[in-house]
Design a protein around this motif. Structure first.
Motif, PDB file in Angstrom:
ATOM      1  N   SER A  42      -1.065 -72.508 -40.864  1.00  0.00           N
ATOM      2  CA  SER A  42      -1.229 -74.211 -41.462  1.00  0.00           C
ATOM      3  C   SER A  42      -0.848 -74.337 -42.075  1.00  0.00           C
ATOM      4  N   SER A  43      -0.901 -72.879 -42.989  1.00  0.00           N
ATOM      5  CA  SER A  43      -0.343 -72.912 -44.667  1.00  0.00           C
ATOM      6  C   SER A  43       0.820 -73.091 -44.797  1.00  0.00           C
ATOM      7  N   TYR A  44       1.229 -71.802 -44.439  1.00  0.00           N
ATOM      8  CA  TYR A  44       2.898 -71.954 -44.140  1.00  0.00           C
ATOM      9  C   TYR A  44       3.530 -73.006 -44.000  1.00  0.00           C
ATOM     10  N   MET A  45       2.831 -74.176 -43.023  1.00  0.00           N
ATOM     11  CA  MET A  45       3.674 -75.494 -42.823  1.00  0.00           C
ATOM     12  C   MET A  45       3.754 -76.008 -44.230  1.00  0.00           C
ATOM     13  N   GLY A  46       2.628 -76.153 -44.232  1.00  0.00           N
ATOM     14  CA  GLY A  46       2.054 -77.108 -45.888  1.00  0.00           C
ATOM     15  C   GLY A  46       3.075 -76.320 -47.461  1.00  0.00           C
ATOM     16  N   PHE A  47       3.081 -74.746 -47.164  1.00  0.00           N
ATOM     17  CA  PHE A  47       4.100 -74.298 -48.317  1.00  0.00           C
ATOM     18  C   PHE A  47       5.059 -74.651 -47.838  1.00  0.00           C
ATOM     19  N   MET A  48       6.022 -74.742 -46.598  1.00  0.00           N
ATOM     20  CA  MET A  48       7.310 -74.584 -46.580  1.00  0.00           C
ATOM     21  C   MET A  48       7.375 -76.151 -47.060  1.00  0.00           C
ATOM     22  N   ALA A  49       6.657 -77.292 -46.723  1.00  0.00           N
ATOM     23  CA  ALA A  49       7.140 -78.379 -46.773  1.00  0.00           C
ATOM     24  C   ALA A  49       7.118 -78.691 -48.634  1.00  0.00           C
ATOM     25  N   LEU A  50       6.252 -77.870 -49.383  1.00  0.00           N
ATOM     26  CA  LEU A  50       6.146 -77.766 -50.585  1.00  0.00           C
ATOM     27  C   LEU A  50       7.375 -77.279 -51.191  1.00  0.00           C
ATOM     28  N   LEU A  51       7.991 -76.450 -50.849  1.00  0.00           N
ATOM     29  CA  LEU A  51       8.965 -76.091 -51.382  1.00  0.00           C
ATOM     30  C   LEU A  51       9.986 -76.729 -50.597  1.00  0.00           C
ATOM     31  N   ILE A  52      10.246 -77.094 -49.984  1.00  0.00           N
ATOM     32  CA  ILE A  52      11.538 -77.808 -49.408  1.00  0.00           C
ATOM     33  C   ILE A  52      11.114 -79.517 -50.564  1.00  0.00           C
ATOM     34  N   ALA A  53       9.859 -79.708 -50.476  1.00  0.00           N
ATOM     35  CA  ALA A  53      10.433 -80.723 -51.458  1.00  0.00           C
ATOM     36  C   ALA A  53      10.650 -80.636 -52.733  1.00  0.00           C
ATOM     37  N   GLU A  54       9.722 -79.349 -53.525  1.00  0.00           N
ATOM     38  CA  GLU A  54      10.434 -78.885 -54.925  1.00  0.00           C
ATOM     39  C   GLU A  54      11.867 -78.940 -54.448  1.00  0.00           C
ATOM     40  N   LEU A  55      12.602 -78.171 -53.827  1.00  0.00           N
ATOM     41  CA  LEU A  55      14.387 -78.235 -53.569  1.00  0.00           C
ATOM     42  C   LEU A  55      15.035 -79.131 -53.324  1.00  0.00           C
ATOM     43  N   VAL A  56      14.403 -79.744 -53.237  1.00  0.00           N
ATOM     44  CA  VAL A  56      15.172 -81.517 -53.249  1.00  0.00           C
ATOM     45  C   VAL A  56      14.881 -82.033 -54.802  1.00  0.00           C
ATOM     46  N   SER A  57      13.386 -81.993 -55.209  1.00  0.00           N
ATOM     47  CA  SER A  57      13.826 -82.655 -56.382  1.00  0.00           C
ATOM     48  C   SER A  57      14.585 -81.530 -57.932  1.00  0.00           C
ATOM     49  N   THR A  58      14.694 -80.217 -57.308  1.00  0.00           N
ATOM     50  CA  THR A  58      15.447 -79.790 -58.446  1.00  0.00           C
ATOM     51  C   THR A  58      16.669 -79.871 -58.788  1.00  0.00           C
ATOM     52  N   VAL A  59      17.155 -80.267 -57.547  1.00  0.00           N
ATOM     53  CA  VAL A  59      18.532 -79.847 -57.034  1.00  0.00           C
ATOM     54  C   VAL A  59      19.047 -81.977 -57.907  1.00  0.00           C
ATOM     55  N   TYR A  60      17.897 -82.718 -57.776  1.00  0.00           N
ATOM     56  CA  TYR A  60      18.055 -84.337 -58.524  1.00  0.00           C
ATOM     57  C   TYR A  60      18.368 -83.953 -59.616  1.00  0.00           C
ATOM     58  N   VAL A  61      17.316 -82.816 -59.824  1.00  0.00           N
ATOM     59  CA  VAL A  61      17.098 -83.094 -61.846  1.00  0.00           C
ATOM     60  C   VAL A  61      18.347 -82.515 -61.464  1.00  0.00           C
TER      61      VAL A  61
END
Ligand code: SF4
Ligand code: SF4
Lengths: 303, 392
Positions: B142-161
């Motif tokens: 379950s924590s891997y799924m949360g981590f995945m979601a966190l990394l995707i959010a981080e990726l999107v925000s970094t790309v936006y920056v």
């Protein structure tokens, strides 16, 4: 009081609406996913035992077993009987019950006459040991009270029932084999391939498993919850096995475990096994002195 | 809408202008992935019968793969922390790549589990439809799924920056995500992965409260080594240094620090094991120094060698770090294989005799295939996404 803007009103309304709707929506969504995933997995693996009824646990009962090592002759009838009774596929090896042949401690040689002296009077000795200078040790699932396997299973496919039997729900098992890694007694078997059982041997009371799921001894749940004993007890020619209700102080099994000869396997791990062993006081410091090559081909072991 | 249109336009343009070498590289990866993953399809249809796993060794190389790849994902979070938490802007050019590496590693870890379980479709019901809260496997997956979601959010925000579309708030979100990913990864993901094994009292080698700590330190070492390696290889391919000499030096110091912790734990773990008074402990040590000696040596000699290399400033250059990072990753891969296999080779009953397990091609090929598939995905994503160093 500050007036709410239209945007804030819409926001609040949608949160309240979601609060009411969500549980039902989530449930419906869950049901939909369940149906899809079931379809996908059934397509490949099938469903286990759809039409077979497993009786519910009997109230006030805690099943347990005693194995008297003084009486075990190493014939492995229990192992074979269990295999046939429980539809254990030919593709599974070793079977649920493994019987080890072990040596005595040096200087402690058990002779045929010892056995005869001891058991003739009781009328229990019908057969003699496979080898007189060896002793035999059957091992299987101990139906531990604090079973590590049930704690680690991610899906509750294996669980402890009220009557002490550690059960399997084959339709929940994802085949992760965590329970196998966690079982200190090597009691669990995995269907590494599609199970093969000769048609004439199939017991209609027991579900046939699919590949990719774990299985193990169920204390013959289809028999014992209907008031019979287990198959291994039934077929043991020397009555080395006794099965019964540990909650009943008058049961044979309860009386046997009061013996000072009783011990359980790996007690240090606090698994609280429901299988007890009896050994002879003379042979109390029983040790397994040397590993013996097994005469059967066990996957992963030197044959 | 405009952002998506621009992004698609950028992706198409990048792929159109990619050279022949890029396409040959992708093609080779595709072939390897196809061949390797066909093994996983066979296992799905026929079961794991062809593998060398057994009822006595129920977990094989795929579970080692899980532990290894999860560890590798730690590097992504460390780079995020350095950029956002410690203001090390010199790490900026590797920020998005590090997140992508982390994502690929999580994919690889989850892929290993999916290929290993007997019923992967049913496994998809975890964590919503099937769950057991006392199972570390349940908590970890379950924590891997949360981590995945966190990394995707981080990726999107970094790309936006990166593309300059994130306002003040967007930058803040990227910063917060970059920072919270670290405790989440270390405390939840890596510690609980170690706990999967740590709680198993049936296997003496696993059953120690130090295992989660060990997983965190080795994850940091191998994960950071992978980020360094990706930085260096990308610089060589692009014929342009992504980061400067000072950053390489800092990377080396960080790796050295993580290696010290890992080597310390490993050394004392083995030392104590060699003095073990229990039959299981002695048998474990016997296997370490017997059948598994080559892997044991790769693990220990490799870790010490990498530690010594990173301790010297002269070797904290791109070339020096290429070797020390590669050695670190190989040494920790050996550690993961040792950890998973040896604990199960100690027989649960003396009478079972010598238990054998050497992974065969049916098990190794899917791991190679999965790695190739994710390298391919990484190559595509780094091409189509606007990265810090591509001038957007
Ligand atoms: S013996 Fe093993 S499989 Fe049986 S209940 Fe105990 S831990 Fe579970
Ligand atoms: S193999 Fe099945 S029974 Fe065993 S832990 Fe996994 S899901 Fe549970």
């Amino acid at each position: 009081m500050r007036k709410l803007t239209r945007r804030e009103i819409v926001k609040l309304a949608s949160i309240a609406g979601a609060g009411v709707l969500l549980p039902r929506e989530v449930e419906a969504f869950g049901g939909m996913i369940d149906a899809i995933v079931n379809k996908m997995s059934e397509g490949i693996k099938g469903t286990v035992g759809k039409d077979i009824e497993i009786p519910p646990p009997l109230p006030g009962v805690k099943f347990g077993m005693v194995i008297d090592l003084g009486l075990c002759i190493g014939c492995r009838r229990c192992s074979y009987g269990c295999k046939l009774e429980n539809n254990v596929p030919d593709t599974i090896n070793p079977p649920y019950i493994m019987v080890f042949q072990t040596k005595y401690k040096p200087g402690q040689v058990m002779t045929e006459s010892d056995l005869i002296d001891k058991h003739k009077a009781q009328g229990t000795l019908k057969y003699t040991r496979l080898r007189h200078d060896r002793m035999y040790m059957p091992v299987q699932c101990n139906h531990c009270l604090d079973a590590p396997c049930t704690k680690v299973c991610p899906t509750k496919a294996t669980y402890k029932s009220a009557d002490g039997i550690v059960m399997m729900d084959y339709n929940k098992c994802i085949g992760c084999r965590y329970c196998m890694a966690a079982c200190p007694y090597g009691a669990r078997r995995f269907n590494w391939s599609k199970p093969v059982i000769p048609a004439e041997n199939i017991n209609p009371l027991v579900p046939i498993r699919t590949d990719g799921v774990v299985e193990k001894c169920t204390f013959c749940v289809h028999r014992t919850r209907r008031g019979h004993t287990t198959k291994c007890v039934e077929v043991c020619p020397n009555k080395a096995r006794i099965f019964g209700n540990l909650n009943d102080p008058d049961s044979a099994v309860s009386k046997k475990i009061t013996s000072e000869r009783n011990f359980r396997l790996k007690v240090g791990l606090n698994t609280n096994p429901n299988i007890y062993y009896l050994t002879d006081p003379k042979r109390k410091p029983m040790r397994w002195m040397e590993p013996l090559p097994l005469d059967m081909n066990i996957r992963g072991l030197k044959s | 809408m405009k952002v998506i249109k621009d992004a698609l336009g950028y992706a198409a343009e990048s792929l159109r202008t990619a050279g022949l070498k890029y396409y040959i590289y992708c093609f080779v990866l595709m072939i390897i992935a196809g061949v390797g993953l066909s093994g996983a399809v066979t296992a799905l249809a026929e079961g794991h019968y062809h593998s060398n796993m057994s009822d006595m060794v129920p977990w094989g190389i795929l579970i080692s793969g899980l532990a290894f790849f999860i560890g590798l994902s730690a590097g992504a979070t460390m780079v995020g922390l350095l950029i956002h938490g410690f203001g090390r802007d010199d790490y900026h050019p590797v920020g998005t790549r590090a997140i992508l590496v982390g994502m690929m590693c999580i994919f690889a870890a989850m892929g290993c589990v999916m290929m290993d379980v007997g019923n992967p479709f049913r496994a998809m019901k975890i964590p919503f439809l099937l769950r057991n809260e006392t199972s570390m496997f349940f908590i970890s997956s379950s924590s891997y799924m949360g981590f995945m979601a966190l990394l995707i959010a981080e990726l999107v925000s970094t790309v936006y920056v990166t593309i300059g579309k994130a306002g003040k708030r967007g930058k803040k979100i990227a910063k917060v995500l970059g920072i919270i990913a670290v405790p989440y990864a270390l405390i939840v993901v890596h510690s609980f992965t170690g706990t999967i094994f740590g709680v198993v009292k049936a296997r003496e080698m696993w059953n120690t409260p130090l295992l989660p700590v060990h997983f965190v330190t080795s994850a940091l070492a191998s994960g950071f080594a992978l980020v360094i390696l990706v930085t260096i290889i990308t610089s060589w391919v692009k014929k342009k240094d992504l980061v400067g000499k000072d950053t390489y030096n800092h990377m080396g110091i960080m790796l050295c620090f993580f290696l010290i912790a890992t080597v310390f734990l490993d050394t004392f773990d083995y030392l104590i094991l060699s003095y073990s008074g229990t039959a299981e402990g002695l048998e474990t040590w016997h296997i370490f120094t017997g059948r598994y000696l080559p892997l044991f040596l790769i693990n220990m000699v490799g870790l010490y060698a990498a530690l010594i290399m990173t301790a010297f400033k002269k070797l904290r250059t791109a070339r020096g770090l290429f070797w020390s990072s590669s050695i670190t990753i190989i040494a920790i891969a050996a550690y993961r294989i040792n950890l998973i296999s040896i604990a199960q080779l100690v027989p649960l009953y003396h009478e079972l005799g010598e238990i054998q397990y050497v992974p065969n091609m049916h098990e190794v090929a899917p791991v190679i295939g999965l790695t190739a598939a994710l390298m391919l995905l990484f190559a595509i994503l780094t091409k189509v996404l606007p990265l810090e160093d591509t001038g957007h």
